[in-house]
Motif scaffolding. Structure first.
Motif: not given
Length: 374
Positions: A2-3, A64-66, A99-101, A104-108
């Motif tokens: 997971p991200i 993965d911690g990165e 990752v990109s989603k 953006i979901d976090t800002v939304q």
């Protein structure tokens, strides 16, 4: 895996936030790294007066911690109140849609919690911050005032349902030889007809007394542009302190009326792109030497700001600005002029520069994306 999204709340975290792009674009020739001190100032509540009327939050994405992505969310007070919009900016990510989603979901989600209805970007706190996603011109080196990103960014945004809000284009020309006489004659004729005059300065310090007028005119003439909101007095002082101490006196063109009021201006700088690449994001201990050298040994200039009072825009004022700058370009042996970002419908400047031979082989275009928050 997971991200994981982590909000940045410390100065060390902000440095990691800035450094992420250096890792992402390592070895990419057209990418120009920003200076760490400038970035931290823009993102700092203590230093950037934009935080007096705007909110900013910053996140890094980990897998993965990165670190694999970053984003800023910005709620501009006036924009949020009038248009129910939240901005995203300072966004970078690996080529992974999850990752990109997640970014953006976090800002939304923040926007939804504040009852906002639209998300758009990339944008900064002001029109003078980095903005726009590069969608063509990937083989061209960025200027010190523009963003670079990988081609896959556009696909990611469109897959998330974003659409075009506006585009900015960038014109790059070769300085044409032997047009000084014609420009001077046109400028003299237009100046006498409409009571306009080009200001001449003996030192860079003389320009400072007109700096407030320059930003007042900027607020007036940019007021109709997408995403632009007037700069406050503290923001004006912030940008004057940040930029006007570095101007080269004859690379700033001011046109005044009979009452010595600024009615048009163009602020240009020797290109610092190559210097910033050599500095690798830091002015100290040796980065400032590359920047200093760029001010004195350079064949390229970047437009930073240009504006004119509306009532003078169709009276040839741009000819006076171009005449003044052309004289400086010849004096400093400038071969190339980069316009910086301009909205694609900015006909006055676009038509002026596109008359001359292009210094690029591919159109440079950046886009602001928008969508309704669901």
């Amino acid at each position: 895996m997971p991200i994981e999204i982590q909000e940045i709340t410390s100065k060390k975290g902000l440095k990691d936030f800035v450094r992420f792009q250096w890792k992402l674009y390592k070895g990419v020739a057209p990418y120009v790294p920003p200076v760490m001190d400038f970035e931290l100032s823009a993102l700092s509540k203590e230093k950037n007066p934009a935080f007096e009327h705007s909110e900013g939050r910053f996140w890094l994405a980990y897998k993965d911690g990165e670190a694999v992505g970053r984003v800023a969310g910005i709620i501009h007070g006036a924009e949020a109140e009038k248009e129910k919009k939240i901005r995203f900016g300072w966004i970078d990510f690996i080529d992974d849609y999850d990752v990109s989603k997640a970014l953006i979901d976090t800002v939304q989600e923040w926007g939804k919690s504040e009852d906002l209805e639209v998300i758009h970007g990339p944008l900064g706190f002001t029109d003078l911050d980095f903005e726009g996603t590069l969608i063509s011109g990937f083989n061209q080196m960025a200027t010190q005032a523009t963003l670079y990103n990988y081609p896959y960014y556009q696909d990611h945004f469109e897959n998330m349902g974003f659409e075009k809000a506006v585009d900015w284009t960038e014109t790059r020309i070769k300085v044409p030889p032997g047009i000084g006489g014609d420009l001077n004659r046109a400028a003299d004729l237009i100046g006498r007809r409409y009571g306009m005059q080009i200001k001449k300065f003996k030192s860079g310090k003389e320009i400072l007394k007109y700096a407030d007028q320059v930003f007042e005119l900027l607020n007036e003439s940019y007021s109709h542009l997408y995403g632009y909101y007037p700069l406050s007095e503290k923001q004006i002082k912030y940008f004057i302190d940040q930029y006007f101490g570095f101007v080269v006196k004859d690379m700033v063109a001011l046109v005044n009326d009979k009452e010595d009021q600024v009615i048009g201006f163009a602020v240009t700088f020797p290109s610092l792109s190559k210097a910033f690449k050599k500095a690798k994001g830091s002015l100290y201990p040796f980065g400032f030497l590359h920047v200093l050298k760029a001010f004195y040994f350079n064949d390229t200039v970047d437009f930073f700001l240009v504006a004119a009072k509306k009532e003078y825009q169709n009276k040839g004022l741009h000819a006076l600005l171009w005449s003044s700058l052309y004289e400086a370009f010849v004096k400093h042996k400038i071969k190339y002029v980069f316009s910086g970002q301009m909205l694609e419908d900015n006909k006055n400047v676009n038509n002026l520069l596109t008359k001359y031979e292009s210094a690029k082989d591919e159109e440079i275009r950046r886009r602001c994306f928008t969508k309704t928050i669901v």
